[in-house]
Design an enzyme around this catalytic site. Structure first.
Site, PDB file in Angstrom:
ATOM      1  N   GLY A 184      -0.094   5.297  -4.472  1.00 21.65           N
ATOM      2  CA  GLY A 184      -0.733   6.534  -4.920  1.00 21.65           C
ATOM      3  C   GLY A 184      -0.137   7.742  -4.214  1.00 21.65           C
ATOM      4  CD  GLU A 214     -13.236  -5.045  -0.796  1.00 19.27           C
ATOM      5  OE1 GLU A 214     -12.024  -5.349  -0.744  1.00 19.27           O
ATOM      6  OE2 GLU A 214     -14.145  -5.875  -0.638  1.00 19.27           O
ATOM      7  CG  ASN A 215      -7.898  -2.127  -4.734  1.00 20.80           C
ATOM      8  OD1 ASN A 215      -7.007  -2.929  -4.455  1.00 20.80           O
ATOM      9  ND2 ASN A 215      -8.151  -1.078  -3.959  1.00 20.80           N
ATOM     10  CG  ASP A 242      -2.083   0.957   1.099  1.00 18.19           C
ATOM     11  OD1 ASP A 242      -2.323   1.462  -0.017  1.00 18.19           O
ATOM     12  OD2 ASP A 242      -2.732   1.209   2.119  1.00 18.19           O
TER      13      ASP A 242
HETATM   14  C1  IPE Z   1      -5.351  -2.588   0.231  1.00 17.05           C
HETATM   15  O1  IPE Z   1      -5.050  -1.266  -0.041  1.00 17.05           O
HETATM   16  C2  IPE Z   1      -5.332  -3.376  -1.014  1.00 17.05           C
HETATM   17  C3  IPE Z   1      -4.027  -3.550  -1.624  1.00 17.05           C
HETATM   18  C4  IPE Z   1      -2.898  -3.059  -1.210  1.00 17.05           C
HETATM   19  C5  IPE Z   1      -4.016  -4.346  -2.798  1.00 17.05           C
HETATM   20  P1  IPE Z   1      -6.193  -0.162  -0.241  1.00 17.05           P
HETATM   21  O2  IPE Z   1      -5.471   1.105  -0.484  1.00 17.05           O
HETATM   22  O3  IPE Z   1      -7.154  -0.597  -1.256  1.00 17.05           O
HETATM   23  O4  IPE Z   1      -6.904  -0.187   1.181  1.00 17.05           O
HETATM   24  P2  IPE Z   1      -7.833   0.894   1.883  1.00 17.05           P
HETATM   25  O5  IPE Z   1      -8.887   1.281   0.902  1.00 17.05           O
HETATM   26  O6  IPE Z   1      -6.959   2.047   2.244  1.00 17.05           O
HETATM   27  O7  IPE Z   1      -8.364   0.195   3.095  1.00 17.05           O
HETATM   28  C1  IPE Z   2      -1.634   0.158  -3.209  1.00 13.41           C
HETATM   29  O1  IPE Z   2      -1.414   1.515  -3.306  1.00 13.41           O
HETATM   30  C2  IPE Z   2      -1.947  -0.497  -4.516  1.00 13.41           C
HETATM   31  C3  IPE Z   2      -3.335  -0.905  -4.679  1.00 13.41           C
HETATM   32  C4  IPE Z   2      -4.267  -0.840  -3.776  1.00 13.41           C
HETATM   33  C5  IPE Z   2      -3.711  -1.421  -5.969  1.00 13.41           C
HETATM   34  P1  IPE Z   2      -2.597   2.557  -3.329  1.00 13.41           P
HETATM   35  O2  IPE Z   2      -2.954   2.816  -4.742  1.00 13.41           O
HETATM   36  O3  IPE Z   2      -3.703   2.145  -2.459  1.00 13.41           O
HETATM   37  O4  IPE Z   2      -1.870   3.825  -2.728  1.00 13.41           O
HETATM   38  P2  IPE Z   2      -2.489   4.915  -1.763  1.00 13.41           P
HETATM   39  O5  IPE Z   2      -3.039   4.197  -0.578  1.00 13.41           O
HETATM   40  O6  IPE Z   2      -3.562   5.603  -2.554  1.00 13.41           O
HETATM   41  O7  IPE Z   2      -1.348   5.795  -1.416  1.00 13.41           O
HETATM   42 MG    MG Z   3      -4.097   2.469  -0.498  1.00 13.53          MG
END
Ligand code: IPE
Ligand code: IPE
Ligand code: MG
Length: 243
Positions: free
Chosen positions: A23, A67-68, A20
Site C-alpha cells: 500500500g 485481520e485483513n 508487507d
Molecule cells: C501483515 O501485514 C499481513 C500480511 C502481510 C499478509 P498487515 O499490513 O496486515 O499488518 P499490520 O496491520 O501492519 O500489523
Molecule cells: C501487504 O501490504 C499486503 C497485505 C497485507 C494484503 P499492505 O497492503 O499491508 O501495505 P501497507 O502496509 O499498507 O503499506
Molecule cells: Mg501492511
C-alpha cells in the site's frame, strides 16, 4: 548469491516472508493500493523462483491475514483476484512447475474464500503433493491464533471421543494439527516495510525463529535482499536455550 557464497552458507530450511508494504509503495507513486498488490504479486513469483534456485526447502508467504478482511471490499477483492490469477497461471504452467519439483500448500481457513479459488487451490495441492524440491505455503486468510484454535478443537474432539487422555496431550499433538504439520519450523522470518511485528504470522512455529527486518517495501524487495537476510542469518548464534 555467488556459487562460492552458496557453497559456504548454511541455508535456512524454512523461510517465512511477511509480504508487507504494498500500500505504501503505491501511495509513494500516487497509484491505487491495488497497483501495489499487483507489483507485490510479481515480486512474490520472482522470490519464489529464486529461493528454489538457491535451495530453500520450505517457503511460507503471508499474503492475507484473518485481520485483513477489515479492509475496504474493493481492496480485498483486488487481492483475491491476484490470488486467482496466480492459481490460473499455475494451472497453465503446470508442466513447468512440476518439473521444478514445486509442492504448493495452502495454509489458513479456506472455507471463507471464494469457491472457485478453493477449488483451484485444492486441485493444485493434490497435483503437486508428491513434489519435494521445494514446498511453498501460501498463507491466505491465515492467522496464527486461528490456527492454534483449530488445532485445539481437533484435539478436544479426540478427547471427547475417548481416543486421547487430556493428560497425555503433548507438543507433538499440537504441532501435528497445525496447518504446517510435518514441516520444520521457520528458521528465518523476513518482514520488510519497517514494521517490527509478527501480525499473527506463524506465532506457534516462530518460537525460535531468527528475524530479519528491513525498511524496503515488498514491491521493491529483490533476490539481493533475500541473500542479505540469509547471510545475516548465518551470523546468528542460535542457542535454543542452551549455552
Ligand atoms: C501483515 O501485514 C499481513 C500480511 C502481510 C499478509 P498487515 O499490513 O496486515 O499488518 P499490520 O496491520 O501492519 O500489523
Ligand atoms: C501487504 O501490504 C499486503 C497485505 C497485507 C494484503 P499492505 O497492503 O499491508 O501495505 P501497507 O502496509 O499498507 O503499506
Ligand atoms: Mg501492511
Amino acid at each position: 548469491m555467488t556459487k562460492e557464497e552458496l557453497a559456504n552458507i548454511s541455508m535456512p530450511a524454512h523461510i517465512g516472508i511477511i509480504m508487507d508494504g504494498n500500500g505504501r509503495w503505491a501511495k509513494q507513486r500516487g497509484l491505487k493500493r491495488s497497483e501495489g498488490h499487483k507489483e507485490g504479486a510479481k515480486v512474490f513469483r520472482a522470490i519464489c523462483n529464486y529461493a528454489q534456485e538457491i535451495g530453500v526447502k520450505y517457503l511460507t508467504f503471508y499474503a492475507f491475514s484473518t485481520e485483513n478482511w477489515k479492509r475496504p471490499a474493493e481492496e480485498v477483492s483486488a487481492i483475491m483476484d491476484l490470488f486467482r490469477d496466480y492459481l490460473f497461471e499455475a494451472q497453465e504452467r503446470e508442466e513447468e512447475n512440476m518439473a521444478k519439483g514445486m509442492r504448493v500448500r495452502y495454509i489458513g481457513e479456506r472455507s471463507a474464500l471464494p469457491e472457485d479459488i478453493v477449488t483451484m487451490i485444492t486441485e493444485l495441492e493434490k497435483r503437486s503433493a508428491d513434489k519435494d524440491v521445494i514446498t511453498v505455503n501460501l498463507a491466505v486468510n491465515y492467522g496464527g491464533r486461528d490456527e492454534i484454535l483449530h488445532a485445539v478443537k481437533t484435539i478436544a474432539k479426540k478427547v471427547e471421543a475417548g481416543e486421547l487422555k487430556a493428560d497425555n496431550i503433548n507438543l507433538n499433538d499440537i504441532d501435528g494439527n497445525l496447518f504446517t504439520a510435518g514441516q520444520p519450523d521457520p528458521d528465518l522470518i523476513i518482514r520488510p516495510s519497517g514494521e517490527y511485528r509478527l501480525s499473527n504470522f506463524l506465532i506457534w512455529q516462530a518460537a525460535y525463529s531468527e528475524f530479519w527486518f528491513s525498511d524496503i517495501l515488498w514491491p521493491d524487495f529483490t533476490a539481493d535482499d533475500l541473500d542479505k537476510a540469509i547471510i545475516d542469518y548465518n551470523k546468528r548464534n542460535r542457542r535454543f536455550g542452551g549455552i
